[in-house]
Scaffold this motif. Structure first.
Motif, short mmCIF file in Angstrom:
data_model
loop_
_atom_site.label_atom_id
_atom_site.label_comp_id
_atom_site.label_asym_id
_atom_site.label_seq_id
_atom_site.Cartn_x
_atom_site.Cartn_y
_atom_site.Cartn_z
N LEU A 291 63.79 41.10 31.86
CA LEU A 291 63.16 41.57 33.09
C LEU A 291 61.96 40.70 33.40
CD1 LEU A 291 63.19 45.47 32.67
CD2 LEU A 291 65.03 43.92 33.36
N ILE A 292 61.84 40.31 34.65
CA ILE A 292 60.72 39.47 35.04
C ILE A 292 60.19 39.95 36.39
CG2 ILE A 292 62.28 37.73 36.09
CD1 ILE A 292 60.25 35.60 35.03
N ARG A 293 58.85 39.92 36.50
CA ARG A 293 58.22 40.32 37.75
C ARG A 293 58.23 39.12 38.68
NH1 ARG A 293 55.43 45.01 38.15
NH2 ARG A 293 55.07 45.18 35.92
N VAL B 28 64.40 47.91 38.09
CA VAL B 28 64.96 46.63 38.55
C VAL B 28 65.36 46.75 40.02
CG1 VAL B 28 66.89 45.02 38.30
CG2 VAL B 28 65.71 45.87 36.27
N VAL C 294 63.29 41.55 38.50
CA VAL C 294 64.62 40.95 38.41
C VAL C 294 65.08 40.98 36.96
CG1 VAL C 294 65.91 38.78 38.66
CG2 VAL C 294 64.24 39.45 40.41
N LEU D 107 57.24 46.90 32.54
CA LEU D 107 58.52 46.58 33.16
C LEU D 107 59.57 47.52 32.59
CD1 LEU D 107 58.41 42.69 33.07
CD2 LEU D 107 58.28 44.12 35.10
#
Lengths: 231, 270
Positions: free
Chosen positions: A69-71, B9, A77, B4
């Protein structure tokens, strides 16, 4: 602090179909997160899968399971399973990767190789080249080489061009695979300076640093890696 | 919101593709040209189609470019007014106008894509006239501009292409295709048959043009180095079928299918 990258239950192995279907596991059960302003060093012996993990995060390798997961701007995303155009968009704006070798493009000058990531963000050519020139200067690439294509440079010069390129754009998340390997002391400290600057502007950095001194100077935390269990 | 979480998502944005291909099959009698090929292409995206000779990649390209009628399957293209048009349901004149203005086709052999008996300038100007340009000065100015963009000395505008080198002919063919400002370009081995040094120049030129013009392109090549340099995504074909597809560097560096692994491991390291 804000997490910029989180790895969840990541698994990666390889099947060599043309070598008797040999299957080997490299990563399993990888879980960690990196916040803005952190520099996490992957820790573990050679062959444990540190570079494989970086490539899996960059979507250069395809994991079998798990999530990256990436901001990215206002979105979150998952790089695993994201369509190619979204992966490329994340790489363009959010996720930088300094690999160990420069993949030289024929005929493009060193200055433009370094300026390219900024150009891809829409920065005008003058500003992008100015930033590129500053970086090449800091990494001690002689000015007479700037207009030449790096294919003809020495290995060390190519490596420094590659690092300059990796630091041209202000990526929020940076992956650094041995950025100081085989550099002399002057250039090593120049690269350390770039990494520290990126961290202080709030980048989340994941690095592989074999040199213990460099690792101790840069890393705010270690992520220990172990050999994956064979399935 | 600092942590996160998988539950947060973002949904993947649904954008309309430029080209939508479903179940495309071309049979030659009982022999398979290409079989059940489906993909979508978005504006600005370059898709590389790789595979050995006889894998069906050129058949696929010819079907996509409406040069060959498929046995079954559909190709939809987003017209400039936003309509998704079924390419093979368009009237012949409309389809011809589309292929001559909004699309380009770069042949491996430039002699197949140029008119050798008319000047370089006329070769470039011809497509502009197809979209209604009639002002001689404006057409000549556009042709001059494009010769310059593809690095052909502009004083050669009145020369015949048959007197050009192979590399120059290929660059002229590219200018001829791009002058009408197409949104989609098909290329069949655009660097095939050129010397390595000439190839490098052409690749660099193509890379720059595709990026600066935001072109979508489908490029057929058997050269994985060319594919790596130009394509965002790859489709690997074998025996008429797509065996693997995905992000270019992922397909080349972490191939999943046995055939792709064979192809990728067969590259000579220069």
């Amino acid at each position: 602090m804000t997490e910029l990258l989180r790895i969840i239950d990541l698994e990666k192995g390889f099947t060599l179909h043309n070598q008797g279907g040999t299957r080997f596991e490299v990563l399993n059960n990888v879980n960690f997160a990196i916040e803005a302003g952190e520099c996490v060093a992957l820790d573990g012996p050679s062959g444990v899968g540190k570079s494989t993990l970086m490539r899996a995060i960059y979507a250069n390798y395809m994991p079998q399971a798990g999530h990256v997961l990436i901001r990215h701007d206002a979105q979150i995303v998952d790089m695993v399973g994201a369509p190619p155009r979204l992966v490329l968009e994340v790489r363009r704006k959010t996720l930088g990767y300094v690999s160990q070798f420069l993949r030289a493009v024929p005929r493009v000058s060193a200055l433009d190789v370094v300026a390219e990531p900024l150009r891809a963000l829409g920065t005008d050519i003058e500003t992008a080249r100015q930033r590129a020139a500053d970086l090449l200067q800091r990494l001690n690439i002689p000015e007479r080489l700037w207009k030449l294509a790096p294919a003809t440079f020495s290995g060390g010069e190519q490596q420094r061009v590659n690092i300059a390129r990796g630091f041209a754009a202000p990526y929020p998340v940076l992956l650094l695979d041995e950025p100081t390997a085989s550099l002399d002391a002057t250039n090593r400290s120049a690269v350390q300076g770039l990494i520290e600057e990126a961290r202080k502007r709030g980048a989340a950095i994941l690095g592989i640093f074999h040199d213990r001194e460099v690792r101790e100077a840069l890393a705010t935390r270690l992520y220990p890696m172990q050999t994956a269990e064979t399935a | 919101m600092s942590r996160l979480d998988l539950a947060d998502v973002s949904p993947i944005a649904e954008e309309a593709p430029l080209l939508d291909v479903q179940g495309l099959t071309k049979l030659y009698g009982g022999r398979v040209g290409c079989e059940d090929v489906s993909f979508q292409l978005w504006p600005g995206e370059v898709l590389g189609v790789v595979g050995e000779s006889g894998s069906g990649k050129t058949t696929l390209l010819n079907c996509l470019a409406a040069r060959l009628e498929p046995t079954s399957g559909t190709i939809h293209y987003r017209m400039r007014d936003g309509e998704m048009a079924d390419i093979f349901a368009l009237s012949e004149p409309r389809r011809r106008l589309l292929t001559r203005t909004d699309w380009g086709f770069v042949h491996q052999n430039p002699r197949d894509g140029l008119r050798l008996s008319v000047s370089a300038g006329a070769n470039v100007g011809e497509r502009l006239m197809a979209v209604g340009a009639r002002h001689y000065g404006a057409i000549r100015a556009a042709a001059t501009d494009w010769l310059d963009k593809v690095e052909i000395e502009t004083q050669r505008i009145d020369d015949l292409p048959r007197d050009f080198s192979g590399g120059m002919q290929q660059r002229l063919q590219i200018a001829r295709n791009l002058v009408s400002n197409p949104r989609l370009v098909f290329m069949d081995e655009p660097t095939g048959g050129l010397d390595v040094s000439v190839q490098a120049r052409l690749l660099d030129l193509l890379r720059g043009l595709v990026r600066d013009l935001g072109l979508a392109a489908v490029i057929v090549t058997h050269d994985l180095g060319v594919a790596r340099l130009l394509a965002h995504r790859l489709m690997v074909m074998r025996g008429g079928e797509v065996v693997e597809s995905g992000l270019t560097d992922q397909v080349l560096d972490d191939p999943q299918h046995p055939y792709t692994q064979l192809l990728a491991s067969a590259i000579l390291q220069a």
